[in-house]
Design a protein around this motif. Structure first.
Motif, mmCIF file in Angstrom:
data_model
loop_
_atom_site.group_PDB
_atom_site.id
_atom_site.type_symbol
_atom_site.label_atom_id
_atom_site.label_comp_id
_atom_site.label_asym_id
_atom_site.label_seq_id
_atom_site.Cartn_x
_atom_site.Cartn_y
_atom_site.Cartn_z
ATOM 1 N N GLY A 156 0.783 -1.226 0.000
ATOM 2 C CA GLY A 156 0.000 0.000 0.000
ATOM 3 C C GLY A 156 0.813 1.274 0.000
ATOM 4 O O GLY A 156 0.432 2.254 -0.598
ATOM 5 N N GLU A 157 1.965 1.264 0.661
ATOM 6 C CA GLU A 157 2.754 2.481 0.780
ATOM 7 C C GLU A 157 4.183 2.251 0.304
ATOM 8 O O GLU A 157 4.784 1.219 0.597
ATOM 9 N N ALA A 158 4.709 3.250 -0.376
ATOM 10 C CA ALA A 158 6.106 3.186 -0.797
ATOM 11 C C ALA A 158 6.999 3.408 0.421
ATOM 12 O O ALA A 158 6.617 4.100 1.355
ATOM 13 N N PRO A 159 8.185 2.829 0.402
ATOM 14 C CA PRO A 159 9.071 2.981 1.565
ATOM 15 C C PRO A 159 9.691 4.372 1.648
ATOM 16 O O PRO A 159 9.955 5.005 0.634
ATOM 17 N N ASN A 160 9.896 4.820 2.878
ATOM 18 C CA ASN A 160 10.681 6.029 3.117
ATOM 19 C C ASN A 160 12.142 5.627 3.193
ATOM 20 O O ASN A 160 12.470 4.491 3.549
ATOM 21 N N ALA A 161 13.020 6.559 2.896
ATOM 22 C CA ALA A 161 14.453 6.271 2.937
ATOM 23 C C ALA A 161 14.918 5.885 4.339
ATOM 24 O O ALA A 161 15.888 5.144 4.497
ATOM 25 N N THR A 162 14.214 6.334 5.362
ATOM 26 C CA THR A 162 14.627 6.046 6.737
ATOM 27 C C THR A 162 13.874 4.876 7.359
ATOM 28 O O THR A 162 14.025 4.612 8.548
ATOM 29 N N ASP A 163 13.087 4.165 6.565
ATOM 30 C CA ASP A 163 12.341 3.005 7.063
ATOM 31 C C ASP A 163 13.306 1.835 7.253
ATOM 32 O O ASP A 163 13.781 1.246 6.291
ATOM 33 N N GLU A 164 13.614 1.490 8.504
ATOM 34 C CA GLU A 164 14.616 0.457 8.754
ATOM 35 C C GLU A 164 14.144 -0.954 8.418
ATOM 36 O O GLU A 164 14.948 -1.870 8.317
ATOM 37 N N ARG B 294 12.818 -1.803 5.599
ATOM 38 C CA ARG B 294 12.915 -1.982 4.146
ATOM 39 C C ARG B 294 14.379 -2.040 3.740
ATOM 40 O O ARG B 294 15.225 -1.371 4.314
ATOM 41 N N GLY B 295 14.654 -2.823 2.705
ATOM 42 C CA GLY B 295 16.026 -2.964 2.220
ATOM 43 C C GLY B 295 16.423 -1.861 1.254
ATOM 44 O O GLY B 295 15.580 -1.115 0.731
ATOM 45 N N TRP B 296 17.740 -1.795 1.016
ATOM 46 C CA TRP B 296 18.273 -0.790 0.097
ATOM 47 C C TRP B 296 17.637 -0.908 -1.294
ATOM 48 O O TRP B 296 17.288 0.093 -1.912
ATOM 49 N N GLY B 297 17.510 -2.107 -1.796
ATOM 50 C CA GLY B 297 16.974 -2.307 -3.146
ATOM 51 C C GLY B 297 15.571 -1.757 -3.293
ATOM 52 O O GLY B 297 15.250 -1.082 -4.279
ATOM 53 N N GLU B 298 14.729 -2.043 -2.326
ATOM 54 C CA GLU B 298 13.346 -1.569 -2.382
ATOM 55 C C GLU B 298 13.281 -0.043 -2.285
ATOM 56 O O GLU B 298 12.528 0.601 -3.017
#
Length: 90
Positions: free
Chosen positions: A40-48, A50-54
C-alpha cells in the motif's frame, strides 16, 4: 505581444502547472507502486524495515514518473501559451 511579455505571462502558468504536475505525479506513483510492489505504501528512505533495493527502486520509479509528468505538463503549458500569445515561452 512581445517575447518578454509572453515569458512573464508564462511564469504564473508555469508555477500552477508545476504544482498540478507534482500532485498528479504523486497520485500516479502511488498507484503504480501498489500494482508493482503489492504494498500500500512506498518505503521512506529512513524506514529500517525496508532494504536498500526496495528503497532505491521506489526512489527511481518516483523520479522517473515525476520527470515524465512534469515534462508533459510543461510542454502542454508552453503550447497553450503559444496558442494564446503567438509566441513560444523561452
Amino acid at each position: 505581444m512581445s517575447r518578454s511579455i509572453g515569458k512573464v505571462a508564462y511564469r504564473p502558468v508555469g508555477v500552477l502547472l508545476g504544482i498540478a504536475a507534482g500532485t498528479v505525479a504523486g497520485a500516479i506513483f502511488r498507484q503504480v507502486w501498489k500494482v508493482t510492489a503489492g504494498d500500500g505504501e512506498a518505503p521512506n528512505a529512513t524506514d529500517e524495515d525496508r532494504g536498500w533495493g526496495e528503497i532505491l527502486a521506489a526512489a527511481a520509479l518516483q523520479g522517473a514518473i515525476f520527470a515524465v509528468v512534469r515534462a508533459a505538463v510543461d510542454r502542454g503549458g508552453a503550447v497553450g501559451v503559444r496558442r494564446m500569445t503567438g509566441h513560444w515561452p523561452d
